[in-house]
Scaffold this motif. Structure first.
Motif, PDB file in Angstrom:
ATOM      1  N   PHE A   1       0.811  -1.228   0.000  1.00  0.00           N
ATOM      2  CA  PHE A   1       0.000   0.000   0.000  1.00  0.00           C
ATOM      3  C   PHE A   1       0.845   1.280   0.000  1.00  0.00           C
ATOM      4  O   PHE A   1       0.303   2.375   0.158  1.00  0.00           O
ATOM      5  CB  PHE A   1      -0.947   0.008   1.206  1.00  0.00           C
ATOM      6  N   GLY A   2       2.136   1.138  -0.093  1.00  0.00           N
ATOM      7  CA  GLY A   2       2.992   2.316  -0.185  1.00  0.00           C
ATOM      8  C   GLY A   2       3.421   2.841   1.166  1.00  0.00           C
ATOM      9  O   GLY A   2       3.085   2.286   2.222  1.00  0.00           O
ATOM     10  N   PRO A   3       4.174   3.950   1.143  1.00  0.00           N
ATOM     11  CA  PRO A   3       4.823   4.438   2.365  1.00  0.00           C
ATOM     12  C   PRO A   3       3.861   5.020   3.395  1.00  0.00           C
ATOM     13  O   PRO A   3       4.271   5.296   4.524  1.00  0.00           O
ATOM     14  CB  PRO A   3       5.772   5.527   1.843  1.00  0.00           C
ATOM     15  N   GLY A   4       2.566   5.175   3.033  1.00  0.00           N
ATOM     16  CA  GLY A   4       1.620   5.736   4.005  1.00  0.00           C
ATOM     17  C   GLY A   4       1.061   4.708   4.972  1.00  0.00           C
ATOM     18  O   GLY A   4       0.237   5.035   5.836  1.00  0.00           O
ATOM     19  N   ALA A   5       1.486   3.441   4.826  1.00  0.00           N
ATOM     20  CA  ALA A   5       0.866   2.363   5.601  1.00  0.00           C
ATOM     21  C   ALA A   5       0.979   2.571   7.115  1.00  0.00           C
ATOM     22  O   ALA A   5      -0.004   2.391   7.852  1.00  0.00           O
ATOM     23  CB  ALA A   5       1.469   1.025   5.198  1.00  0.00           C
ATOM     24  N   ASP A   6       2.160   2.981   7.591  1.00  0.00           N
ATOM     25  CA  ASP A   6       2.361   3.120   9.045  1.00  0.00           C
ATOM     26  C   ASP A   6       1.392   4.141   9.651  1.00  0.00           C
ATOM     27  O   ASP A   6       0.718   3.871  10.648  1.00  0.00           O
ATOM     28  CB  ASP A   6       3.800   3.547   9.351  1.00  0.00           C
TER      29      ASP A   6
END
Ligand code: SF4
Ligand code: SF4
Lengths: 382, 357
Positions: free
Chosen positions: A299-304
């Motif tokens: 889902f890309g770097p926004g997952a966290d």
């Protein structure tokens, strides 16, 4: 190849055609945390659109158990393998993708990097159902988040991409994206069965019909959309994981549009494999219990941050988010706007007529086990 | 320049003049003669339009047509697995037929499953044009294209290749509105409402039609991405695959009366494309030829005139060379006598001179 802007990558990228966004773009958000893999969505679609001869193997909506399940076999790992390094520069406000997209990675003479699944690849629509990421080990403690042992259910349909690979790859120009709603369709009169779309779509949502010998794909139930209604897979969702609306570009985000709110304002709903470069328009709230390494890749770097924001809802910090998510499958009307009114989430359709009102907390009524009026014992007392 | 050099020079110049004159007249071809024009041979009566093995084809002079991988538009073909076609043409008063032969180790005449692609061959015919013509035509140059498809022929000759033929043990007991018994036959059991679930067929896509009438699609194009199956289908043909070779006939009336069809006549230009199904060639992934001039008329037989002219030129060259060499000799002789006299006269002076030195 033209230079176009892909906001999910926060940069310009190469695409077959000039940037030409539709007037409106249909979209949906799926909350993975609520999916129960009942496959009701799969069957709602199957019985409506793909029960013809030649479509037996087709599931325009499928639900696979991640990390192992995949329909067709290895759809994700096979394209990720071909893509090379997929790094993100997180120093910018929106993370910037520094790797290559499938358009930029296209070998000489090709429009898109892709691969063709064979009949066997399509033959395991629910392989690995309920399997966990690794063998369950007694010594591992499972009640922390993320779980040491995990899986999640992943419902997928065509993403009705802003930069569809299927459309870019078709030398026949038989695929078009509708100006009025952004739905991507294969013209069944023009298709000559080249299967370039099947090869190109990294999400593998274009499929070859054995009998009509043309390629077919999800049509986002456009006849329903034209009536302001949700597609079949969405409105039948048992887990109430889905919400349907229209998505804008981040700079045009309208905060009370439920999709914009989830995607742009709260950044809780993320695209699948944004690094491929298609700007897909179905968004996912990532699973909060799974390995974040996996979610970051998917889902890309926004997952966290998305996972953290989701946890905040349960902590009572995000009443508006709670309100929007309660509107999921509470109506079958495409939502244009939502409002939090006191203790209720209210949804309005695209003509701003109220179509749904849901309490943030359902009142609980407990009745007696015995009903003296009818002289019966109740099966259900709450 | 000595005599020998002069003769050689005269011969070379005369030969070059003759060659240029003949080429200019079109009596002989320039370099790469083979394959730049296709002569159709005239026959009486019926053309063997469904029979690529008919002896009549021996009447036609074959040409070899080199192919190269399509690389102008994407997606391209990476390697042309088929690099040459042999083409012959026959005509009668009304029709013209082409027989195209090529080596292909595998016969691919099915397109039912996901990775089945057809063997196919196409011929495109256009009016001779002063504009540069590219593959598939352009908005100013409408191309008439006839494509023979191995799977279309198989559907006609062996019956529609349905799902149960590719997946013999598959079972499905219900299709909406279909009548009949499993596995349900296409198209018989899918009339009325049931046909709506065979969308390509329902909307009349010729590729989805299980009941094809010809193996050759008669189409028209005005550039890449524009190919359309014509309303009226005028082309016929048939292919035979044997021992690793396809032999395919594509035929049509020279003048069909259909405005979408190029009238086939002298000095049309033709080009060929071939698809190797085994290599997953499809659409623009194909091997193509350059343009070839199509000729229906042999000019008058110039061979005799040619021989006479050549003979005259050769004799003339020899005579000229002889005369030149004779003249050369004559010119040489008086010079020598003069020199001798000079020598004699100058002798005493010479001696004296040497003394002086
Ligand atoms: S998901 Fe695939 S089929 Fe759907 S629009 Fe995107 S590229 Fe096309
Ligand atoms: S219907 Fe909803 S809950 Fe059921 S599998 Fe589909 S997406 Fe998941």
């Amino acid at each position: 190849m033209a230079d176009v802007h892909n906001w999910q990558l926060n940069r310009q990228m190469k695409y077959q055609y000039e940037e030409s966004r539709p007037d409106k773009q249909v979209s949906a958000v799926f909350d993975i945390n609520k999916c129960i893999a009942c496959q009701t969505c799969t069957m709602a679609c199957k019985t409506t659109w793909t029960s013809g001869k030649g479509q037996e193997y087709m599931f325009w909506n499928s639900v696979e158990t991640k990390p192992w399940g995949s329909y067709p076999m290895g759809w994700d790992v096979r394209i990720l393998d071909k893509l090379g390094p997929q790094n993100w520069d997180k120093t910018t406000d929106l993370a910037t993708y520094s790797g290559k997209t499938i358009f930029e990675k296209a070998p000489p003479g090709e429009r898109v990097e892709g691969w063709r699944p064979d009949d066997m690849d399509w033959a395991y629509p629910n392989r690995g159902e309920d399997e966990t990421n690794e063998a369950i080990d007694d010594t591992k403690y499972h009640l922390t988040i993320p779980h040491a042992i995990w899986n999640f259910y992943f419902a997928r349909i065509c993403m009705h991409c802003t930069y569809p690979a299927c459309l870019a790859a078709c030398p026949r120009k038989a695929i078009y994206k509708r100006k009025e709603d952004g739905i991507v369709l294969i013209d069944q009169e023009r298709c000559r069965g080249y299967r370039e779309c099947v090869r190109a779509c990294p999400y593998k949502r274009a499929m070859y019909n054995h009998v009509t010998r043309t390629s077919e794909k999800c049509i986002f139930c456009y006849p329903a959309v034209e009536e302001g209604q949700w597609p079949r897979c969405m409105r039948n969702c048992i887990g109430k994981i889905r919400i349907v609306g229209y998505v804008n570009k981040p700079e045009d985000s309208v905060p009370d549009n439920p999709i914009d709110f989830l995607v742009h304002e709260k950044k809780i709903a993320l695209p699948i494999l944004p690094q491929l470069g298609l700007e897909p328009n179905i968004y996912y709230i990532p699973p909060i219990h799974s390995d974040l390494k996996f979610s970051r890749q998917m889902f890309g770097p926004g997952a966290d941050d998305a996972v953290q924001t989701y946890k905040d809802i349960t902590n009572g910090n995000e009443p508006e988010l709670r309100a929007v998510l309660l509107l999921c499958v509470s109506t079958d009307k495409i939502l244009g706007r939502f409002e939090l009114q006191g203790n209720e989430a209210v949804g309005f359709d695209v003509s701003d007529t109220e179509v749904v009102r849901v309490p943030l907390k359902e009142p609980v009524i407990v009745r007696d086990f015995y009903d003296p009026v009818h002289d019966v014992y109740r099966h259900n007392i709450t | 320049m000595d005599k020998k050099t002069r003769v050689v020079l005269v011969l070379i110049v005369s030969f070059a003049v003759v060659l240029t004159a003949l080429q200019y007249q079109g009596w002989i071809s320039g370099v790469a003669a083979s394959g730049s024009s296709l002569m159709t041979a005239e026959v009486d009566g019926e053309l063997p339009v469904t029979d690529p093995e008919n002896v009549l084809w021996n009447k036609a002079t074959p040409i070899d047509v080199p192919l190269s991988a399509q690389g102008i538009t994407t997606p391209t073909l990476r390697n042309a697995t088929i690099d040459t076609l042999e083409v012959r043409s026959l005509r009668n008063d009304t029709h013209v037929a082409f027989r195209i032969t090529w080596t292909d180790a595998t016969k691919n005449n099915r397109t039912t499953t996901n990775l089945e692609f057809r063997d196919a061959v196409a011929i495109q015919i256009a009016e001779k044009s002063s504009e540069p013509l590219i593959c598939m035509g352009a908005s100013y140059a409408r191309m008439h294209i006839m494509q023979w498809k191995a799977d279309w022929q198989a559907d006609i000759e062996e019956g529609f290749r349905d799902l149960q033929h590719s997946f013999p043990n598959f079972w499905n007991d219900y299709y909406p509105y279909a009548m009949g018994e499993p596995p349900y036959r296409v198209p018989e059991d899918f009339s009325g409402e049931a046909s709506q679930y065979l969308v390509g067929y329902h909307v009349g896509n010729p590729f989805s039609d299980p009941l094809k009438v010809t193996a050759v699609e008669d189409a028209v194009a005005e550039g890449f991405s524009t190919i359309e199956t014509q309303e009226v289908q005028n082309a016929v043909g048939r292919g035979v695959w044997q021992d690793g070779t396809w032999s395919v006939v594509i035929a049509r009336a020279m003048d069909t009366g259909d405005s979408n069809d190029t009238v086939i006549k002298e000095e049309n230009i033709v080009a060929f494309a071939v698809w190797d199904g085994d290599g997953h060639d499809v659409g623009s992934r194909k091997a193509t030829s350059t343009w070839i001039t199509f000729r229906t008329e042999e000019g008058p037989d110039y061979t005799l005139y040619l021989l006479i002219i050549l003979l005259i030129i050769i004799v003339a060259v020899i005579v000229a060379a002889y005369i030149l060499s004779r003249r050369g000799k004559r010119e040489e002789e008086p010079e020598k006598t003069e020199e001798k006299t000079k020598k004699v006269k100058e002798e005493p002076k010479e001696e004296k001179g040497s003394d002086e030195d």
